[in-house]
Write an enzyme that holds these catalytic residues in place. Structure first.
Site, PDB file in Angstrom:
ATOM      1  N   HIS A 399       0.814  -1.215   0.000  1.00 30.62           N
ATOM      2  CA  HIS A 399       0.000   0.000   0.000  1.00 30.62           C
ATOM      3  C   HIS A 399       0.849   1.269   0.000  1.00 30.62           C
ATOM      4  CE1 HIS A 399      -3.716   1.930  -0.122  1.00 30.62           C
ATOM      5  NE2 HIS A 399      -4.304   1.468   0.961  1.00 30.62           N
ATOM      6  N   ASP A 403      -1.928   2.389  -4.679  1.00 28.53           N
ATOM      7  CA  ASP A 403      -3.206   2.812  -4.092  1.00 28.53           C
ATOM      8  C   ASP A 403      -4.262   1.734  -4.327  1.00 28.53           C
ATOM      9  OD1 ASP A 403      -2.155   5.235  -3.248  1.00 28.53           O
ATOM     10  OD2 ASP A 403      -2.658   6.243  -5.136  1.00 28.53           O
TER      11      ASP A 403
END
Length: 426
Positions: A399, A403
């Site tokens: 992450h 995204d």
């Protein structure tokens, strides 16, 4: 992992003297020169930093730079030297080195060189007639992979016949070995007070490497996961067509994993963030698409890499995947086979696992967990319920780099390609 020569023993240039393990593969290390091995500082099981001196190759009577004198050769070391009679045999220097390293009597070898001179080929031909296993200085002549398998299975190599050159024991020999049935022993009841002790397994070698990498992945990478269901009808049909064509061409079959590698690689070219790595304060977007394929072994997990998978045909990938998997199981992978991966596929479908989440292999930014294909009842466009082969895939993404919307777009695109493999040509 193992020293094949000990302090004070003579060694020849090019002779294998020890085995090391790095990046979960074993490597035979050859002597860089001819002389006497002395000053060994690393023992089996030690983790040694790169560029650390672990021994010296000295001339007879020479002291090492640190003052470590060569130890006296053990009694068994005499068997590795060329006998006095052999010194009078007309042989090439290379033939003498090979004979000294393998214990072949030069006086018993028929020479085919000029005026009957013994050549290296003559020594190797003599080796092919030596019964296996061949033992030198108390060491069984075996490959590193065979030694590793024997340790894991607790098999004595002395009881195995080798099929390799000169009777050398191969990994396949260990796998095929059937230990003799033990003689029946009278059953004696254990004392009531006795308790079963736990088996102690050192966290070392491949297991230690896996533990360190997975801990680093779990602690340092914020994983974000997405799961989708894939209708495998067309995937299976395309694979069947490819295998029919392969059969006509006399080529090997196309595995589901090989086709997955090709289609995932094609999809990654349109989603470069999933083919990147975070190094320090920089995101490195890789131009090459190198797909790692997780292979389960008895001693752990290893991930050989199909490099440039986006530029290779399916037949080439199929051969490469099969070769890497086979060499992984035999312990014959090289460091180059497990390096430079940019994305990983872990397929547990053959084990009947329907769905799972995989940990990212650092420093990669993503890994795809592939489950088994199961028939499920799904409605078609007309509302009619039909049985459909469905496979669940789960993407784990870093992450910090990717995204949620980017990861979702990738796995959605991948599902479309898996359900319509012809789109990989778009």
């Amino acid at each position: 992992v193992e020293w094949l020569k000990q302090d004070g023993e003579p060694v020849s240039e090019g002779e294998v003297i020890l085995i090391i393990e790095t990046d979960k593969v074993s490597i035979e290390v050859e002597s860089p020169g001819t002389g006497v091995l002395a000053g060994i500082t690393a023992k089996p099981g030690d983790v040694v930093p790169i560029a650390t001196t672990i021994a010296y190759i000295l001339k007879p009577g020479e002291a090492s730079p640190q003052g470590v004198a060569p130890a006296q050769p053990p009694a068994s070391a005499a068997t590795t030297t060329v006998p006095v009679e052999a010194s009078r045999v007309d042989a090439t220097p290379l033939a003498r080195n090979v004979a000294a390293a393998t214990g072949v009597e030069l006086s018993e070898v028929a020479g085919t060189g000029p005026r009957g001179r013994v050549t290296r080929a003559d020594v190797e031909a003599a080796l092919s007639t030596v019964p296996a296993p061949v033992v030198f200085d108390g060491k069984v002549n075996a490959t590193p992979a065979a030694r590793r398998l024997a340790r894991e299975e607790e098999i004595d190599l002395l009881g195995i016949s080798g099929s390799g050159p000169g009777g050398r024991i191969q990994a396949a020999d260990v796998l095929a070995y059937q230990p003799p049935a033990p003689a029946a022993a009278p059953i004696t009841p254990e004392p009531a007070a006795a308790s079963a002790a736990a088996e102690i397994i050192p966290l070392a070698g491949m297991r230690r490497t896996i533990a360190e990498r997975m801990l680093a992945s779990y602690q340092s990478i914020p994983h974000i996961t997405f799961t989708v269901r894939v209708d495998m009808t067309r995937f299976n049909a395309v694979r069947a067509d490819l295998n029919a064509h392969a059969e006509k061409q006399g080529a090997g079959r196309i595995s589901a994993t090989a086709l997955l590698v090709r289609l995932v690689a094609s999809t990654l070219t349109r989603h470069p963030q999933l083919n990147s790595s975070l190094k320090g304060e920089e995101i490195h977007v890789h131009r090459a698409v190198n797909i790692g394929v997780a292979v389960a072994l008895k001693s752990g997990l290893i991930v050989p890499v199909v490099k440039g998978a986006d530029r290779k045909g399916i037949a080439t990938i199929a051969v490469e995947v099969d070769d890497l998997a086979e060499r992984a199981r035999q312990g014959k992978l090289l460091p180059a086979d497990v390096n430079e991966g940019t994305f990983t596929i872990s397929n547990l479908g053959p084990f009947g696992v329907e769905q799972f989440t995989a940990l990212i292999n650092p420093p990669q930014s993503g890994i795809l967990a592939v489950g088994s294909t199961q028939l499920e009842a799904l409605p078609d466009a007309a509302g009619n319920v039909r049985a459909v082969p469905v496979m669940r895939i789960t993407l784990s993404a870093d992450h910090r780099i990717v995204d949620g919307a980017v990861a979702a777009y990738f796995i959605s695109d991948l599902r479309t390609v898996l359900e319509n493999p012809a789109l990989a040509l778009w």
